[in-house]
Scaffold this motif. Structure first.
Motif, mmCIF file in Angstrom:
data_model
loop_
_atom_site.group_PDB
_atom_site.id
_atom_site.type_symbol
_atom_site.label_atom_id
_atom_site.label_comp_id
_atom_site.label_asym_id
_atom_site.label_seq_id
_atom_site.Cartn_x
_atom_site.Cartn_y
_atom_site.Cartn_z
ATOM 1 N N CYS A 147 0.814 -1.222 0.000
ATOM 2 C CA CYS A 147 0.000 0.000 0.000
ATOM 3 C C CYS A 147 0.841 1.263 0.000
ATOM 4 O O CYS A 147 0.309 2.361 -0.133
ATOM 5 N N THR A 148 2.163 1.125 0.137
ATOM 6 C CA THR A 148 3.018 2.275 0.433
ATOM 7 C C THR A 148 2.991 3.335 -0.650
ATOM 8 O O THR A 148 2.941 4.543 -0.359
ATOM 9 N N SER A 149 3.028 2.938 -1.915
ATOM 10 C CA SER A 149 3.035 3.960 -2.975
ATOM 11 C C SER A 149 1.755 4.796 -2.930
ATOM 12 O O SER A 149 1.800 6.025 -3.067
ATOM 13 N N GLY A 150 0.627 4.151 -2.713
ATOM 14 C CA GLY A 150 -0.625 4.888 -2.605
ATOM 15 C C GLY A 150 -0.659 5.768 -1.364
ATOM 16 O O GLY A 150 -1.159 6.901 -1.401
ATOM 17 N N GLN A 151 -0.133 5.262 -0.255
ATOM 18 C CA GLN A 151 -0.076 6.050 0.974
ATOM 19 C C GLN A 151 0.769 7.308 0.753
ATOM 20 O O GLN A 151 0.382 8.417 1.159
ATOM 21 N N ILE A 152 1.916 7.150 0.123
ATOM 22 C CA ILE A 152 2.812 8.287 -0.091
ATOM 23 C C ILE A 152 2.184 9.290 -1.050
ATOM 24 O O ILE A 152 2.266 10.511 -0.830
ATOM 25 N N MET A 153 1.547 8.814 -2.112
ATOM 26 C CA MET A 153 0.920 9.732 -3.057
ATOM 27 C C MET A 153 -0.197 10.526 -2.379
ATOM 28 O O MET A 153 -0.339 11.742 -2.610
ATOM 29 N N SER A 154 -0.979 9.888 -1.535
ATOM 30 C CA SER A 154 -2.015 10.615 -0.785
ATOM 31 C C SER A 154 -1.392 11.600 0.196
ATOM 32 O O SER A 154 -1.871 12.732 0.351
ATOM 33 N N ALA A 155 -0.325 11.180 0.849
ATOM 34 C CA ALA A 155 0.328 12.041 1.838
ATOM 35 C C ALA A 155 0.937 13.279 1.181
ATOM 36 O O ALA A 155 0.862 14.387 1.733
ATOM 37 N N VAL A 156 1.533 13.109 0.003
ATOM 38 C CA VAL A 156 2.112 14.257 -0.704
ATOM 39 C C VAL A 156 1.018 15.242 -1.114
ATOM 40 O O VAL A 156 1.176 16.464 -0.977
ATOM 41 N N ALA A 157 -0.092 14.728 -1.608
ATOM 42 C CA ALA A 157 -1.204 15.605 -1.982
ATOM 43 C C ALA A 157 -1.770 16.312 -0.763
ATOM 44 O O ALA A 157 -2.188 17.477 -0.845
ATOM 45 N N LEU A 158 -1.774 15.630 0.369
ATOM 46 C CA LEU A 158 -2.302 16.188 1.608
ATOM 47 C C LEU A 158 -1.570 17.464 2.015
ATOM 48 O O LEU A 158 -2.155 18.352 2.639
#
Length: 222
Positions: A171-182
């Protein structure tokens, strides 16, 4: 009692009546026979289909739609333009993975519920499994490969490593992409706000507290 009343009822004991009342054994026998007949018919259909002249069948390709009506799409992914000939039903997720071979974006639930497929479209986070690639022509698409690489990690990637924000890593790539957008979204600064903002990304391993710590570290520096 009269003799007439003692006579057996012909409608109950006659051979003809017995044939009309199926026993359990005869009923099961008939059901079994019907099943065999249906199965034989299906096998006959399959054999008939297999015996057709396959030279008349159109070749099947992974890029062609059922009716062959592909579309030409020009996508900008991680700063590079791609001219693609794809099935109009191709999702953005399948497009970046299968056509562009950018496999960092993961296919999880494929129903928009886990967040593993998160990418950015014009800076906004999007569940790519729910979005058609053909609808994003002219937009800037960013995948996990586009925000950092070994030796030049994005601060969020580095923070995930520092805080052990992953275990199996799926799940890490999706987590990081959401976190960067956040980082650019109007959320509060406490942990509960971060948890709410990241609620669309599921971590089966349960590394949530470490993920929040990584995000908060980067947010304090922005």
């Amino acid at each position: 009692m009269s003799k007439e009343s003692q006579q057996p009822d012909a409608s109950e004991d006659s051979p003809a009546s017995a044939l009309e009342r199926p026993t359990r054994r005869s009923f099961l026998g008939r059901v079994g026979a019907a099943g065999v007949a249906i199965g034989a018919g299906q096998l006959h259909s399959v054999a008939f289909a297999d015996s057709d002249d396959t030279s008349q069948k159109a070749p099947v390709t992974t890029n062609a739609s059922a009716d062959g009506a592909n579309v030409q799409v020009r996508l900008n992914v991680n700063g590079t333009n791609y001219n693609l000939n794809i099935d109009p039903r191709t999702t953005l997720l399948d497009c970046v993975r299968e056509h562009l071979h950018l496999t960092g974006t993961k296919k999880g639930c494929d129903h928009g519920q886990c967040g593993a497929c998160t990418v950015h479209v014009d800076g906004r986070r999007v569940n790519s499994c729910l979005s058609l690639a053909a609808t994003h022509e002219g937009e800037a698409i960013t995948t996990i490969e586009g925000i950092g690489k070994p030796g030049a990690l994005h601060p969020m990637q580095a923070a995930f490593v520092e805080h052990d924000g992953f275990q199996c890593g799926y799940c890490t790539s999706g987590q990081i992409m959401s976190a960067v957008a956040l980082l650019k979204e109007p959320y509060g600064h406490n942990d509960d706000d971060v948890k709410e903002a990241m609620s669309g990304n599921i971590c089966r391993c349960g590394a949530y507290s470490n993920i929040v710590s990584a995000i908060q570290q980067v947010r304090r520096k922005v």
